[in-house]
Design a protein around this motif. Structure first.
Motif, PDB file in Angstrom:
ATOM      1  N   LEU A  52      18.956  -3.108 -25.169  1.00 52.40           N
ATOM      2  CA  LEU A  52      18.385  -4.666 -25.406  1.00 52.40           C
ATOM      3  C   LEU A  52      17.915  -4.884 -24.020  1.00 52.40           C
ATOM      4  O   LEU A  52      17.155  -5.997 -24.117  1.00 52.40           O
ATOM      5  N   VAL A  53      19.215  -5.160 -23.006  1.00 55.02           N
ATOM      6  CA  VAL A  53      18.236  -5.212 -21.650  1.00 55.02           C
ATOM      7  C   VAL A  53      16.415  -4.228 -21.137  1.00 55.02           C
ATOM      8  O   VAL A  53      16.069  -5.535 -20.581  1.00 55.02           O
ATOM      9  N   TYR A  54      16.731  -3.648 -21.671  1.00 53.44           N
ATOM     10  CA  TYR A  54      15.863  -2.648 -21.441  1.00 53.44           C
ATOM     11  C   TYR A  54      14.414  -3.427 -22.265  1.00 53.44           C
ATOM     12  O   TYR A  54      13.441  -3.054 -21.860  1.00 53.44           O
ATOM     13  N   SER A  55      14.750  -3.143 -23.565  1.00 56.08           N
ATOM     14  CA  SER A  55      13.375  -3.714 -24.363  1.00 56.08           C
ATOM     15  C   SER A  55      13.529  -5.884 -23.553  1.00 56.08           C
ATOM     16  O   SER A  55      11.946  -5.414 -22.978  1.00 56.08           O
ATOM     17  N   LEU A  56      14.164  -6.085 -22.945  1.00 54.54           N
ATOM     18  CA  LEU A  56      13.868  -7.507 -22.638  1.00 54.54           C
ATOM     19  C   LEU A  56      12.914  -7.833 -21.059  1.00 54.54           C
ATOM     20  O   LEU A  56      12.280  -7.803 -20.719  1.00 54.54           O
ATOM     21  N   SER A  57      12.763  -6.167 -20.597  1.00 46.96           N
ATOM     22  CA  SER A  57      12.846  -5.864 -19.229  1.00 46.96           C
ATOM     23  C   SER A  57      10.845  -5.632 -19.251  1.00 46.96           C
ATOM     24  O   SER A  57      10.344  -5.564 -19.297  1.00 46.96           O
ATOM     25  N   SER A  58      10.373  -4.784 -20.365  1.00 42.95           N
ATOM     26  CA  SER A  58       9.531  -4.036 -20.979  1.00 42.95           C
ATOM     27  C   SER A  58       8.587  -5.128 -21.166  1.00 42.95           C
ATOM     28  O   SER A  58       8.115  -5.178 -20.789  1.00 42.95           O
ATOM     29  N   CYS A  59       9.764  -6.092 -21.904  1.00 43.60           N
ATOM     30  CA  CYS A  59       8.350  -7.474 -22.529  1.00 43.60           C
ATOM     31  C   CYS A  59       7.856  -8.322 -21.378  1.00 43.60           C
ATOM     32  O   CYS A  59       7.020  -8.242 -21.251  1.00 43.60           O
ATOM     33  N   LEU A  60       8.826  -8.109 -19.887  1.00 47.02           N
ATOM     34  CA  LEU A  60       8.859  -9.089 -19.002  1.00 47.02           C
ATOM     35  C   LEU A  60       7.752  -7.988 -18.159  1.00 47.02           C
ATOM     36  O   LEU A  60       6.485  -8.785 -17.820  1.00 47.02           O
ATOM     37  N   GLU A  61       8.026  -6.699 -18.628  1.00 45.42           N
ATOM     38  CA  GLU A  61       6.380  -6.296 -17.664  1.00 45.42           C
ATOM     39  C   GLU A  61       5.489  -6.256 -18.119  1.00 45.42           C
ATOM     40  O   GLU A  61       4.072  -6.423 -17.415  1.00 45.42           O
ATOM     41  N   THR A  62       5.135  -6.078 -19.569  1.00 48.53           N
ATOM     42  CA  THR A  62       4.015  -6.102 -19.916  1.00 48.53           C
ATOM     43  C   THR A  62       3.583  -7.572 -20.018  1.00 48.53           C
ATOM     44  O   THR A  62       2.336  -7.411 -19.532  1.00 48.53           O
ATOM     45  N   LYS A  63       4.495  -8.574 -20.024  1.00 51.63           N
ATOM     46  CA  LYS A  63       4.484 -10.237 -19.451  1.00 51.63           C
ATOM     47  C   LYS A  63       3.500  -9.711 -18.279  1.00 51.63           C
ATOM     48  O   LYS A  63       2.310 -10.168 -17.616  1.00 51.63           O
ATOM     49  N   ASN A  64       3.706  -9.510 -17.501  1.00 54.47           N
ATOM     50  CA  ASN A  64       3.143  -9.207 -15.856  1.00 54.47           C
ATOM     51  C   ASN A  64       2.269  -9.038 -15.237  1.00 54.47           C
ATOM     52  O   ASN A  64       0.916  -8.666 -14.841  1.00 54.47           O
ATOM     53  N   HIS A  65       1.599  -7.235 -16.843  1.00 55.39           N
ATOM     54  CA  HIS A  65       0.906  -6.971 -16.885  1.00 55.39           C
ATOM     55  C   HIS A  65      -0.242  -7.887 -17.151  1.00 55.39           C
ATOM     56  O   HIS A  65      -1.742  -7.766 -16.447  1.00 55.39           O
ATOM     57  N   LEU A  66      -0.635  -8.824 -18.027  1.00 55.97           N
ATOM     58  CA  LEU A  66      -1.639  -9.259 -18.844  1.00 55.97           C
ATOM     59  C   LEU A  66      -1.455 -10.391 -17.838  1.00 55.97           C
ATOM     60  O   LEU A  66      -2.904 -11.217 -17.390  1.00 55.97           O
ATOM     61  N   ASN A  68       7.510 -16.076 -25.651  1.00 52.42           N
ATOM     62  CA  ASN A  68       8.723 -16.410 -26.608  1.00 52.42           C
ATOM     63  C   ASN A  68       9.006 -15.087 -27.038  1.00 52.42           C
ATOM     64  O   ASN A  68      10.408 -15.189 -27.509  1.00 52.42           O
ATOM     65  N   LEU A  69       8.301 -13.535 -27.274  1.00 49.79           N
ATOM     66  CA  LEU A  69       8.864 -12.868 -27.474  1.00 49.79           C
ATOM     67  C   LEU A  69      10.182 -12.443 -26.679  1.00 49.79           C
ATOM     68  O   LEU A  69      11.263 -12.018 -27.085  1.00 49.79           O
ATOM     69  N   GLY A  70       9.881 -12.453 -25.318  1.00 48.45           N
ATOM     70  CA  GLY A  70      11.388 -12.837 -24.468  1.00 48.45           C
ATOM     71  C   GLY A  70      12.433 -13.705 -24.075  1.00 48.45           C
ATOM     72  O   GLY A  70      13.451 -13.382 -24.304  1.00 48.45           O
ATOM     73  N   GLY A  71      12.303 -14.467 -24.929  1.00 49.66           N
ATOM     74  CA  GLY A  71      13.111 -15.770 -25.312  1.00 49.66           C
ATOM     75  C   GLY A  71      14.212 -15.626 -26.373  1.00 49.66           C
ATOM     76  O   GLY A  71      15.280 -15.410 -26.368  1.00 49.66           O
TER      77      GLY A  71
END
Length: 86
Positions: free
Chosen positions: A29-43, A66-69
């Motif tokens: 789940l933490v990996y998932s959150l990290s991937s979400c933050l990475e995607t947000k950073n790319h955007l 919002n998804l990260g939250g």
């Protein structure tokens, strides 16, 4: 960006498959959150470096925020729920 965005759901699914082991489930789940933050950073980088390329980029960034939250809240929920089971 494709890999990090796909990784969000993939890590949730893989973690769920290991839900019997609390630490593994939370780790994925933490990996998932990290991937979400990475995607947000790319955007965000795209919005700065290639301004105007994507019309609704601020909306996309907000959606990933919002998804990260939601993922974070799910991590907290799983930690509490699994504490009671073990």
């Amino acid at each position: 960006m494709r890999r990090s965005s796909d990784s969000i759901v993939s890590n949730i699914v893989e973690g769920y498959g290991r839900k019997r082991y609390k630490a593994d489930f939370i780790k994925f789940l933490v990996y998932s959150l990290s991937s979400c933050l990475e995607t947000k950073n790319h955007l965000f980088k795209i919005s700065v470096l290639y301004h105007g390329t994507i019309d609704n980029i601020d909306e996309l960034i907000s959606s990933y925020d919002n998804l990260g939250g939601k993922i974070f809240n799910f991590i907290v929920y799983v930690e509490k729920k699994l504490e009671n089971l073990i």
